[in-house]
Design an enzyme around this catalytic site. Structure first.
Site, PDB file in Angstrom:
ATOM      1  N   LYS A  22       0.837  -1.210   0.000  1.00  0.00           N
ATOM      2  CA  LYS A  22       0.000   0.000   0.000  1.00  0.00           C
ATOM      3  C   LYS A  22       0.866   1.253   0.000  1.00  0.00           C
ATOM      4  CE  LYS A  22      -1.728   1.626   4.033  1.00  0.00           C
ATOM      5  NZ  LYS A  22      -1.425   3.038   4.321  1.00  0.00           N
ATOM      6  N   ASN A  23       1.863   1.286   0.895  1.00  0.00           N
ATOM      7  CA  ASN A  23       2.618   2.523   1.073  1.00  0.00           C
ATOM      8  C   ASN A  23       3.604   2.781  -0.054  1.00  0.00           C
ATOM      9  OD1 ASN A  23       1.095   2.969   3.289  1.00  0.00           O
ATOM     10  ND2 ASN A  23       2.635   2.262   4.754  1.00  0.00           N
ATOM     11  N   ARG A  93      -4.070  10.146   3.806  1.00  0.00           N
ATOM     12  CA  ARG A  93      -2.833  10.839   4.149  1.00  0.00           C
ATOM     13  C   ARG A  93      -2.008  11.085   2.885  1.00  0.00           C
ATOM     14  NH1 ARG A  93      -0.765  13.579   8.004  1.00  0.00           N
ATOM     15  NH2 ARG A  93       1.477  13.588   8.184  1.00  0.00           N
ATOM     16  N   CYS A 117      -4.931   8.022   9.304  1.00  0.00           N
ATOM     17  CA  CYS A 117      -5.163   7.457  10.636  1.00  0.00           C
ATOM     18  C   CYS A 117      -4.833   8.503  11.697  1.00  0.00           C
ATOM     19  CB  CYS A 117      -4.273   6.237  10.866  1.00  0.00           C
ATOM     20  SG  CYS A 117      -4.637   4.898   9.741  1.00  0.00           S
ATOM     21  N   ARG A 122      -0.018  14.801  13.374  1.00  0.00           N
ATOM     22  CA  ARG A 122       0.687  14.326  12.170  1.00  0.00           C
ATOM     23  C   ARG A 122       1.074  15.555  11.341  1.00  0.00           C
ATOM     24  NH1 ARG A 122      -1.817   8.894   9.630  1.00  0.00           N
ATOM     25  NH2 ARG A 122       0.305   8.737   8.821  1.00  0.00           N
ATOM     26  N   PRO A 123       2.124  16.256  11.811  1.00  0.00           N
ATOM     27  CA  PRO A 123       2.523  17.503  11.148  1.00  0.00           C
ATOM     28  C   PRO A 123       3.115  17.238   9.762  1.00  0.00           C
ATOM     29  CG  PRO A 123       4.132  16.883  12.795  1.00  0.00           C
ATOM     30  CD  PRO A 123       2.995  15.903  12.918  1.00  0.00           C
ATOM     31  N   ILE A 124       3.224  18.271   8.955  1.00  0.00           N
ATOM     32  CA  ILE A 124       3.887  18.137   7.651  1.00  0.00           C
ATOM     33  C   ILE A 124       4.974  19.196   7.494  1.00  0.00           C
ATOM     34  CG2 ILE A 124       1.882  17.066   6.519  1.00  0.00           C
ATOM     35  CD1 ILE A 124       1.421  19.820   5.177  1.00  0.00           C
ATOM     36  N   ASP A 125       5.483  19.669   8.620  1.00  0.00           N
ATOM     37  CA  ASP A 125       6.507  20.723   8.585  1.00  0.00           C
ATOM     38  C   ASP A 125       7.761  20.307   7.818  1.00  0.00           C
ATOM     39  OD1 ASP A 125       6.651  18.959  10.915  1.00  0.00           O
ATOM     40  OD2 ASP A 125       8.472  20.048  11.391  1.00  0.00           O
ATOM     41  N   LEU A 126       8.131  19.032   7.907  1.00  0.00           N
ATOM     42  CA  LEU A 126       9.348  18.576   7.212  1.00  0.00           C
ATOM     43  C   LEU A 126       9.140  18.561   5.695  1.00  0.00           C
ATOM     44  CD1 LEU A 126      10.429  15.687   9.609  1.00  0.00           C
ATOM     45  CD2 LEU A 126      11.385  18.003   9.460  1.00  0.00           C
ATOM     46  N   ASP A 309       3.870   0.091  12.254  1.00  0.00           N
ATOM     47  CA  ASP A 309       2.614  -0.400  11.667  1.00  0.00           C
ATOM     48  C   ASP A 309       2.322  -1.851  12.011  1.00  0.00           C
ATOM     49  OD1 ASP A 309       2.938   1.562   8.614  1.00  0.00           O
ATOM     50  OD2 ASP A 309       2.313   2.068  10.642  1.00  0.00           O
ATOM     51  N   VAL A 331       7.458   6.112  17.496  1.00  0.00           N
ATOM     52  CA  VAL A 331       7.219   6.909  16.291  1.00  0.00           C
ATOM     53  C   VAL A 331       6.043   7.855  16.470  1.00  0.00           C
ATOM     54  CG1 VAL A 331       6.644   6.796  13.828  1.00  0.00           C
ATOM     55  CG2 VAL A 331       8.208   5.101  14.828  1.00  0.00           C
ATOM     56  N   ARG A 401      -9.098  -0.024   3.989  1.00  0.00           N
ATOM     57  CA  ARG A 401      -8.198   0.914   3.297  1.00  0.00           C
ATOM     58  C   ARG A 401      -6.857   0.255   2.988  1.00  0.00           C
ATOM     59  NH1 ARG A 401      -7.064   5.399   7.180  1.00  0.00           N
ATOM     60  NH2 ARG A 401      -5.544   5.811   5.547  1.00  0.00           N
TER      61      ARG A 401
HETATM   62  C1  EPZ Z   1       3.988   6.690   6.869  1.00  0.00           C
HETATM   63  O1  EPZ Z   1       3.285   7.752   7.490  1.00  0.00           O
HETATM   64  C2  EPZ Z   1       2.989   5.559   6.714  1.00  0.00           C
HETATM   65  N1  EPZ Z   1       1.892   6.005   5.859  1.00  0.00           N
HETATM   66  C3  EPZ Z   1       2.450   5.150   8.083  1.00  0.00           C
HETATM   67  O2  EPZ Z   1       1.677   3.975   7.876  1.00  0.00           O
HETATM   68  C4  EPZ Z   1       3.607   4.775   9.009  1.00  0.00           C
HETATM   69  O3  EPZ Z   1       3.104   4.573  10.315  1.00  0.00           O
HETATM   70  C5  EPZ Z   1       4.665   5.871   9.031  1.00  0.00           C
HETATM   71  O4  EPZ Z   1       5.069   6.223   7.697  1.00  0.00           O
HETATM   72  C6  EPZ Z   1       5.916   5.431   9.789  1.00  0.00           C
HETATM   73  O5  EPZ Z   1       6.460   4.312   9.167  1.00  0.00           O
HETATM   74  C7  EPZ Z   1       2.086   6.011   4.517  1.00  0.00           C
HETATM   75  O6  EPZ Z   1       3.155   5.660   4.024  1.00  0.00           O
HETATM   76  C8  EPZ Z   1       0.908   6.461   3.684  1.00  0.00           C
HETATM   77  P1  EPZ Z   1       6.332   9.769   9.009  1.00  0.00           P
HETATM   78  P2  EPZ Z   1       3.962   9.224   7.535  1.00  0.00           P
HETATM   79  O7  EPZ Z   1       6.372  11.041   8.233  1.00  0.00           O
HETATM   80  O8  EPZ Z   1       4.760   9.413   6.307  1.00  0.00           O
HETATM   81  C9  EPZ Z   1       6.889  13.026  12.417  1.00  0.00           C
HETATM   82  C10 EPZ Z   1      -0.190   2.618   7.763  1.00  0.00           C
HETATM   83  O9  EPZ Z   1      -0.665   1.969   8.705  1.00  0.00           O
HETATM   84  N2  EPZ Z   1       6.773  14.013  11.333  1.00  0.00           N
HETATM   85  O10 EPZ Z   1       7.401   8.757   8.795  1.00  0.00           O
HETATM   86  O11 EPZ Z   1       2.892  10.191   7.867  1.00  0.00           O
HETATM   87  C11 EPZ Z   1       5.562  12.309  12.700  1.00  0.00           C
HETATM   88  O12 EPZ Z   1       4.758  13.062  13.591  1.00  0.00           O
HETATM   89  C12 EPZ Z   1       0.256   4.031   8.001  1.00  0.00           C
HETATM   90  O13 EPZ Z   1       0.042   2.154   6.619  1.00  0.00           O
HETATM   91  C13 EPZ Z   1       7.038  15.354  11.615  1.00  0.00           C
HETATM   92  O14 EPZ Z   1       7.342  15.712  12.743  1.00  0.00           O
HETATM   93  O15 EPZ Z   1       4.928   9.066   8.788  1.00  0.00           O
HETATM   94  C14 EPZ Z   1       6.034  11.012  13.297  1.00  0.00           C
HETATM   95  O16 EPZ Z   1       6.306  11.192  14.684  1.00  0.00           O
HETATM   96  C15 EPZ Z   1      -0.205   4.552   9.342  1.00  0.00           C
HETATM   97  N3  EPZ Z   1       6.940  16.272  10.604  1.00  0.00           N
HETATM   98  C16 EPZ Z   1       7.359  10.731  12.585  1.00  0.00           C
HETATM   99  O17 EPZ Z   1       7.771  11.983  12.024  1.00  0.00           O
HETATM  100  C17 EPZ Z   1       6.620  15.913   9.320  1.00  0.00           C
HETATM  101  O18 EPZ Z   1       6.571  16.797   8.433  1.00  0.00           O
HETATM  102  C18 EPZ Z   1       7.263   9.714  11.465  1.00  0.00           C
HETATM  103  O19 EPZ Z   1       6.241  10.143  10.576  1.00  0.00           O
HETATM  104  C19 EPZ Z   1       6.363  14.540   9.060  1.00  0.00           C
HETATM  105  C20 EPZ Z   1       6.450  13.614  10.074  1.00  0.00           C
END
Ligand code: EPZ
Length: 431
Positions: A22-23, A93, A117, A122-126, A309, A331, A401
């Site tokens: 999926k991802n 997402r 989810c 779930r910020p997107i600042d990065l 996950d 995480v 999903r």
């Molecule tokens: C991806 O989410 C996956 N989703 C998630 O899987 C998975 O839990 C996650 O990666 C971790 O492996 C998809 O790929 C669609 P991250 P993502 O950015 O990209 C922080 C599932 O079950 N962060 O790696 O949103 C965040 O808060 C789903 O398939 C920032 O601070 O996760 C977290 O603590 C659920 N700023 C950490 O980083 C940002 O801009 C990791 O988040 C982005 C993230």
């Protein structure tokens, strides 16, 4: 409201095939919007998140045709706008990957803030930090993100303060057509990032280092595409079924997987006493008759650490292991909401902040529980398949999903599961 009715207490036995990741599929579908020619995407899982993203690509003009066997013919050449206006973008997402793709294609992009989810912030600042480094200014208005680079993106060196799958994927996609070289440091190393990089390279991109913590992208003018690409198997779906086999004390051959991707889980299953036969593209998982499984401790982290996950599914299984187990969720800041549902089934778990303590073994019993999010829902299904008696799991759209053909696959290994999706059936149950 549709729900799953499960009668548990029977070991899962037989063979089960894993679908495409999926991802990986979500990143690859968005990345396909950057191409300058058509492509054929194979082994795409037909799950609602992916189908929604394909629909969003259609709304901006892409030609998307589902071919026999499930492959998707994708032609981005008719894409005529950088603005995503379909509100379904809020439901998933990964719709935010279209920001990176449209920035690469047009030098600008507009989309809704993403959904997905809910386990804490779930910020997107990065993501935005990366886009800013590539020359795009961002503004937030009316729940939408608007990005504008005033022309072609320019490569830059980007250091991610935190390992982020989404930010790594999004910046990598955006940088494929930027002028010059982009370096992403402290990049995420997940298999789905490698798969998206391989897809883009197959279509003409120049990406090196995916799978390590430094990814280098040399921007190109055009991505001629014209090839086909098969998506890797879903390591989380595979892990879910492996845990189900161990938890129900069954014997299951989980096929169509990449053993390397399963190492964080196989190491833990081996440690607690589960038997494993690791083959080229399959793993047999079983528990010897009468054997006790031991407790353990697990810390979730970015790949190649134990995947967050699989955390809910692991907690469910640890209820059947002897002793006190610990899971540290490193995480996400609030990914134990489902524990209350497991407690309704008799689990003995205490949670303090990001740590769950699981006492076992406990024989779970059936209950009515909620699938609070995708992987929490998977944990409920595994718990219900293990519990004595009948369980009902509602809010199952969150499960559908991410798990393709869940009911037929589980029935194929002896799972007693059905979907009560219509009023008549529900009324019948009341009589
Ligand atoms: C991806 O989410 C996956 N989703 C998630 O899987 C998975 O839990 C996650 O990666 C971790 O492996 C998809 O790929 C669609 P991250 P993502 O950015 O990209 C922080 C599932 O079950 N962060 O790696 O949103 C965040 O808060 C789903 O398939 C920032 O601070 O996760 C977290 O603590 C659920 N700023 C950490 O980083 C940002 O801009 C990791 O988040 C982005 C993230």
């Amino acid at each position: 409201m549709a729900s799953y009715i499960i009668n548990g207490g029977k070991p899962l036995r037989g063979e089960i095939a894993v679908s495409g990741s999926k991802n990986a599929a979500l990143g690859i579908v968005a990345a396909a919007c950057v191409l300058d020619g058509p492509c054929l995407i194979e082994n795409l899982p037909h799950i609602s998140d992916v189908l929604t993203l394909l629909d969003l690509c259609r709304t901006i003009g892409a030609t998307v045709e589902i071919r026999d066997g499930g492959a998707v013919y994708f032609d981005p050449r008719p894409i005529h706008t950088a603005q995503v206006t379909d509100e379904r973008a809020r439901d998933i997402r990964a719709s935010y990957y279209l920001l990176g793709a449209l920035l690469a294609r047009f030098g600008q992009a507009e989309n809704y803030l993403p959904g997905g989810c809910n386990f804490g912030t779930r910020p997107i600042d990065l993501h935005l930090k990366g886009f800013n480094s590539l020359g795009a200014k961002d503004t937030l208005a009316y729940g939408k993100i608007i990005l504008d680079a005033g022309g072609r993106l320019k490569g830059d060196n980007i250091f991610l303060d935190k390992v982020s799958v989404g930010a790594t994927m999004n910046i990598m996609i955006a940088a494929t057509k930027a002028e010059g070289r982009t370096t992403i440091e402290n990049a995420a190393r997940e298999p789905h990032i490698v798969d998206c990089a391989n897809f883009l390279n197959t279509m003409g991109a120049k990406i090196r280092g995916a799978g390590t913590d430094v990814i280098r992208i040399d921007g190109v003018e055009r991505l001629e595409a014209g090839s086909s690409y098969a998506i890797i198997p879903d390591q989380i779906e595979a892990g879910t079924y492996m845990i189900g086999a161990a938890m129900t004390r069954g014997d299951v051959l989980v096929k169509n997987l990449i053993p390397k991707h399963m190492e964080p889980l196989t190491a833990k299953l081996d440690e607690i006493g589960v038997k494993l036969d690791i083959q080229d593209d399959a793993i047999r998982v079983w528990v010897e008759e009468g054997q006790e499984l031991k407790s353990t401790s697990v810390r979730t982290m970015a790949y190649p650490g134990f995947p967050t996950d699989l955390q809910p599914q692991m907690v469910a299984m640890l209820t059947s292991c002897t002793g006190l187990s610990k899971i540290y969720e490193d995480v996400w800041d609030n990914r134990f909401q489902y524990i209350d549902d497991l407690k309704q089934m008799g689990a003995k778990i205490t949670v303090a902040d990001r740590v769950a303590l699981i006492e076992g073994p406990t024989q779970l019993t059936g209950a009515m529980v909620k699938a609070r999010d995708l992987r929490a829902g998977a944990a409920m299904v595994l718990a219900a398949l293990t519990a004595y008696g009948e369980s009902e799991i509602y809010n199952i759209h969150s499960l559908e999903r991410g798990y393709e053909d869940l009911i037929p696959k589980l029935r194929g290994i002896g799972g007693d599961i059905r979907k009560s999706s219509d009023i008549l059936e529900a009324a019948e149950r009341e009589l």
